[in-house]
Scaffold this motif. Structure first.
Motif, PDB file in Angstrom:
ATOM      1  N   LEU A   4     -21.461 -14.975  -2.915  1.00 41.60           N
ATOM      2  CA  LEU A   4     -20.593 -14.733  -4.077  1.00 41.60           C
ATOM      3  C   LEU A   4     -20.499 -15.999  -4.916  1.00 41.60           C
ATOM      4  CD1 LEU A   4     -17.650 -12.772  -2.401  1.00 41.60           C
ATOM      5  CD2 LEU A   4     -19.499 -11.834  -3.809  1.00 41.60           C
ATOM      6  N   LYS A   5     -20.662 -15.830  -6.226  1.00 36.78           N
ATOM      7  CA  LYS A   5     -20.609 -16.961  -7.163  1.00 36.78           C
ATOM      8  C   LYS A   5     -19.281 -16.949  -7.902  1.00 36.78           C
ATOM      9  CE  LYS A   5     -24.253 -17.679  -9.783  1.00 36.78           C
ATOM     10  NZ  LYS A   5     -25.390 -17.451 -10.695  1.00 36.78           N
ATOM     11  N   LEU A   6     -18.644 -18.092  -7.938  1.00 37.64           N
ATOM     12  CA  LEU A   6     -17.416 -18.220  -8.713  1.00 37.64           C
ATOM     13  C   LEU A   6     -17.756 -18.416 -10.186  1.00 37.64           C
ATOM     14  CD1 LEU A   6     -15.278 -20.478  -6.371  1.00 37.64           C
ATOM     15  CD2 LEU A   6     -15.084 -18.015  -6.746  1.00 37.64           C
ATOM     16  N   PRO A   7     -16.870 -18.000 -11.085  1.00 35.69           N
ATOM     17  CA  PRO A   7     -17.118 -18.147 -12.525  1.00 35.69           C
ATOM     18  C   PRO A   7     -17.334 -19.601 -12.930  1.00 35.69           C
ATOM     19  CG  PRO A   7     -15.316 -16.634 -12.148  1.00 35.69           C
ATOM     20  CD  PRO A   7     -15.624 -17.273 -10.827  1.00 35.69           C
ATOM     21  N   LYS A   8     -18.198 -19.767 -13.914  1.00 39.85           N
ATOM     22  CA  LYS A   8     -18.526 -21.093 -14.463  1.00 39.85           C
ATOM     23  C   LYS A   8     -18.719 -20.968 -15.967  1.00 39.85           C
ATOM     24  CE  LYS A   8     -19.834 -23.671 -10.708  1.00 39.85           C
ATOM     25  NZ  LYS A   8     -18.788 -24.511 -10.278  1.00 39.85           N
ATOM     26  N   ARG A   9     -18.420 -22.053 -16.678  1.00 37.19           N
ATOM     27  CA  ARG A   9     -18.754 -22.121 -18.092  1.00 37.19           C
ATOM     28  C   ARG A   9     -20.220 -22.529 -18.204  1.00 37.19           C
ATOM     29  NH1 ARG A   9     -15.553 -25.742 -21.659  1.00 37.19           N
ATOM     30  NH2 ARG A   9     -15.855 -27.239 -19.999  1.00 37.19           N
ATOM     31  N   ALA A  10     -20.925 -21.939 -19.147  1.00 34.99           N
ATOM     32  CA  ALA A  10     -22.352 -22.229 -19.319  1.00 34.99           C
ATOM     33  C   ALA A  10     -22.586 -23.563 -20.019  1.00 34.99           C
ATOM     34  CB  ALA A  10     -23.029 -21.108 -20.092  1.00 34.99           C
ATOM     35  N   THR A  11     -21.712 -23.897 -20.955  1.00 41.89           N
ATOM     36  CA  THR A  11     -21.850 -25.155 -21.699  1.00 41.89           C
ATOM     37  C   THR A  11     -20.479 -25.790 -21.869  1.00 41.89           C
ATOM     38  OG1 THR A  11     -21.526 -24.176 -23.901  1.00 41.89           O
ATOM     39  CG2 THR A  11     -23.795 -24.198 -23.036  1.00 41.89           C
ATOM     40  N   LYS A  12     -20.479 -27.050 -22.241  1.00 39.56           N
ATOM     41  CA  LYS A  12     -19.238 -27.791 -22.456  1.00 39.56           C
ATOM     42  C   LYS A  12     -18.359 -27.126 -23.518  1.00 39.56           C
ATOM     43  CE  LYS A  12     -17.634 -32.440 -23.415  1.00 39.56           C
ATOM     44  NZ  LYS A  12     -18.013 -33.820 -23.708  1.00 39.56           N
ATOM     45  N   GLY A  13     -18.972 -26.485 -24.505  1.00 47.42           N
ATOM     46  CA  GLY A  13     -18.223 -25.846 -25.579  1.00 47.42           C
ATOM     47  C   GLY A  13     -17.904 -24.375 -25.338  1.00 47.42           C
ATOM     48  N   SER A  14     -18.283 -23.843 -24.198  1.00 42.51           N
ATOM     49  CA  SER A  14     -18.013 -22.422 -23.896  1.00 42.51           C
ATOM     50  C   SER A  14     -16.524 -22.194 -23.674  1.00 42.51           C
ATOM     51  CB  SER A  14     -18.757 -21.985 -22.629  1.00 42.51           C
ATOM     52  OG  SER A  14     -20.141 -22.032 -22.800  1.00 42.51           O
ATOM     53  N   ALA A  15     -15.982 -21.169 -24.296  1.00 45.35           N
ATOM     54  CA  ALA A  15     -14.587 -20.796 -24.070  1.00 45.35           C
ATOM     55  C   ALA A  15     -14.461 -19.941 -22.815  1.00 45.35           C
ATOM     56  CB  ALA A  15     -14.044 -20.029 -25.272  1.00 45.35           C
ATOM     57  N   GLY A  16     -15.475 -19.113 -22.561  1.00 42.34           N
ATOM     58  CA  GLY A  16     -15.415 -18.172 -21.450  1.00 42.34           C
ATOM     59  C   GLY A  16     -16.128 -18.669 -20.211  1.00 42.34           C
ATOM     60  N   TYR A  17     -15.612 -18.245 -19.072  1.00 40.15           N
ATOM     61  CA  TYR A  17     -16.224 -18.492 -17.772  1.00 40.15           C
ATOM     62  C   TYR A  17     -17.060 -17.270 -17.423  1.00 40.15           C
ATOM     63  CZ  TYR A  17     -13.417 -22.609 -16.943  1.00 40.15           C
ATOM     64  OH  TYR A  17     -12.875 -23.863 -17.035  1.00 40.15           O
ATOM     65  N   ASP A  18     -18.356 -17.473 -17.212  1.00 36.96           N
ATOM     66  CA  ASP A  18     -19.223 -16.357 -16.850  1.00 36.96           C
ATOM     67  C   ASP A  18     -18.825 -15.815 -15.486  1.00 36.96           C
ATOM     68  OD1 ASP A  18     -20.734 -16.467 -19.169  1.00 36.96           O
ATOM     69  OD2 ASP A  18     -22.249 -17.774 -18.291  1.00 36.96           O
ATOM     70  N   ILE A  19     -18.715 -14.490 -15.417  1.00 41.86           N
ATOM     71  CA  ILE A  19     -18.411 -13.787 -14.170  1.00 41.86           C
ATOM     72  C   ILE A  19     -19.681 -13.073 -13.750  1.00 41.86           C
ATOM     73  CG2 ILE A  19     -17.026 -11.960 -13.110  1.00 41.86           C
ATOM     74  CD1 ILE A  19     -14.819 -12.693 -15.202  1.00 41.86           C
ATOM     75  N   TYR A  20     -20.081 -13.269 -12.499  1.00 41.12           N
ATOM     76  CA  TYR A  20     -21.383 -12.823 -12.015  1.00 41.12           C
ATOM     77  C   TYR A  20     -21.287 -11.577 -11.153  1.00 41.12           C
ATOM     78  CZ  TYR A  20     -22.189 -17.622 -13.414  1.00 41.12           C
ATOM     79  OH  TYR A  20     -22.231 -18.786 -14.132  1.00 41.12           O
ATOM     80  N   SER A  21     -22.306 -10.738 -11.252  1.00 46.88           N
ATOM     81  CA  SER A  21     -22.365  -9.537 -10.423  1.00 46.88           C
ATOM     82  C   SER A  21     -22.759  -9.913  -8.999  1.00 46.88           C
ATOM     83  CB  SER A  21     -23.387  -8.538 -10.986  1.00 46.88           C
ATOM     84  OG  SER A  21     -23.440  -7.405 -10.144  1.00 46.88           O
ATOM     85  N   PRO A  22     -22.006  -9.437  -8.012  1.00 46.47           N
ATOM     86  CA  PRO A  22     -22.359  -9.729  -6.625  1.00 46.47           C
ATOM     87  C   PRO A  22     -23.470  -8.812  -6.103  1.00 46.47           C
ATOM     88  CG  PRO A  22     -20.365  -8.434  -6.681  1.00 46.47           C
ATOM     89  CD  PRO A  22     -20.749  -8.717  -8.120  1.00 46.47           C
ATOM     90  N   ILE A  23     -23.844  -7.817  -6.919  1.00 50.37           N
ATOM     91  CA  ILE A  23     -24.842  -6.828  -6.485  1.00 50.37           C
ATOM     92  C   ILE A  23     -25.842  -6.555  -7.610  1.00 50.37           C
ATOM     93  CG2 ILE A  23     -23.299  -5.663  -4.852  1.00 50.37           C
ATOM     94  CD1 ILE A  23     -22.863  -3.499  -7.054  1.00 50.37           C
ATOM     95  N   GLU A  24     -26.982  -6.021  -7.219  1.00 48.38           N
ATOM     96  CA  GLU A  24     -27.941  -5.524  -8.205  1.00 48.38           C
ATOM     97  C   GLU A  24     -27.599  -4.057  -8.439  1.00 48.38           C
ATOM     98  OE1 GLU A  24     -32.748  -4.737  -8.503  1.00 48.38           O
ATOM     99  OE2 GLU A  24     -31.995  -6.321  -7.195  1.00 48.38           O
ATOM    100  N   PHE A  25     -27.696  -3.633  -9.711  1.00 50.16           N
ATOM    101  CA  PHE A  25     -27.446  -2.214  -9.992  1.00 50.16           C
ATOM    102  C   PHE A  25     -28.152  -1.786 -11.260  1.00 50.16           C
ATOM    103  CE2 PHE A  25     -23.885  -4.421 -12.021  1.00 50.16           C
ATOM    104  CZ  PHE A  25     -23.748  -3.779 -13.244  1.00 50.16           C
ATOM    105  N   GLU A  26     -28.313  -0.484 -11.381  1.00 55.14           N
ATOM    106  CA  GLU A  26     -28.875   0.142 -12.574  1.00 55.14           C
ATOM    107  C   GLU A  26     -27.825   1.101 -13.103  1.00 55.14           C
ATOM    108  OE1 GLU A  26     -33.092   1.646 -12.844  1.00 55.14           O
ATOM    109  OE2 GLU A  26     -32.000   3.547 -12.817  1.00 55.14           O
ATOM    110  N   LEU A  27     -27.651   1.113 -14.406  1.00 54.20           N
ATOM    111  CA  LEU A  27     -26.652   1.967 -15.029  1.00 54.20           C
ATOM    112  C   LEU A  27     -27.284   2.699 -16.196  1.00 54.20           C
ATOM    113  CD1 LEU A  27     -23.684   2.220 -14.169  1.00 54.20           C
ATOM    114  CD2 LEU A  27     -23.098   0.642 -15.996  1.00 54.20           C
ATOM    115  N   LYS A  28     -27.383   4.021 -16.062  1.00 51.98           N
ATOM    116  CA  LYS A  28     -27.926   4.839 -17.150  1.00 51.98           C
ATOM    117  C   LYS A  28     -26.845   5.048 -18.201  1.00 51.98           C
ATOM    118  CE  LYS A  28     -31.123   7.149 -14.120  1.00 51.98           C
ATOM    119  NZ  LYS A  28     -31.022   7.923 -12.913  1.00 51.98           N
ATOM    120  N   ALA A  29     -27.265   5.432 -19.392  1.00 51.25           N
ATOM    121  CA  ALA A  29     -26.321   5.698 -20.473  1.00 51.25           C
ATOM    122  C   ALA A  29     -25.289   6.720 -20.006  1.00 51.25           C
ATOM    123  CB  ALA A  29     -27.053   6.210 -21.708  1.00 51.25           C
TER     124      ALA A  29
END
Length: 171
Positions: free
Chosen positions: A38-63
């Motif tokens: 499991l990955k904890l959220p992280k900011r991608a860059t110094k100027g990023s306002a949001g913390y990226d939240i990562y999927s713990p699983i692989e999945f496919e989602l149809k429309a």
């Protein structure tokens, strides 16, 4: 200028993760295998306002399909902070990928609930073109924004939370 620090992301306990994952996907062995990854959220860059939240699983989602994702994380926050969860812009543009509750609002006292404040996110692929979405385990799927908020001068609320979705409206 230094940034105001108001929170810390943590994993929920292995027991909490296993119970919640198994309830959704009925695979205790898979839950146990995924926990260390499991990955904890992280900011991608110094100027990023949001913390990226990562999927713990692989999945496919149809429309038109939706999925509930247990993130395996909780957020300990100062009392005057709130965590807002929104979809990643790129997924919104490509698939109309959206949170079912439009914006997730995680209050500062949620982390102290019986469920350890385990944050779940329910998404829908609302593609109008029939695009099928493929998400890899560890891919950023949402962003968390930490925001300071104020209360009114006459606020005298003393209620204490114990629960998740809709719990503050149950009396």
């Amino acid at each position: 200028m230094s940034m105001d620090k108001a929170a810390r992301f943590l994993k929920v306990s292995r027991e909490r993760w296993t119970e919640d994952y198994t309830e959704l996907y009925e695979d205790r062995d898979e839950a146990e295998r995924l926990y260390p990854e499991l990955k904890l959220p992280k900011r991608a860059t110094k100027g990023s306002a949001g913390y990226d939240i990562y999927s713990p699983i692989e999945f496919e989602l149809k429309a038109g399909e939706e999925i509930m994702i247990p993130t395996g994380m909780r957020c300990l926050m100062d009392e005057s902070a709130v965590l807002l969860i929104v979809p990643r812009s790129s997924l919104g543009f490509k698939y109309r990928f959206q949170l079912n509750n439009t914006v997730g609002v995680i209050d500062s006292d949620y982390s102290y609930s019986d469920n350890e404040g385990h944050i779940f996110i329910r998404f829908t692929n609302d593609s109008k073109t029939g695009a099928v979405m493929h998400i890899q385990k560890g891919q950023a799927i949402a962003q968390g924004l930490l925001i300071r908020y104020c209360i009114t001068e006459d606020d005298d609320t003393e209620e204490v939370r114990n629960g998740g979705l809709g719990s503050t409206d149950r009396k």
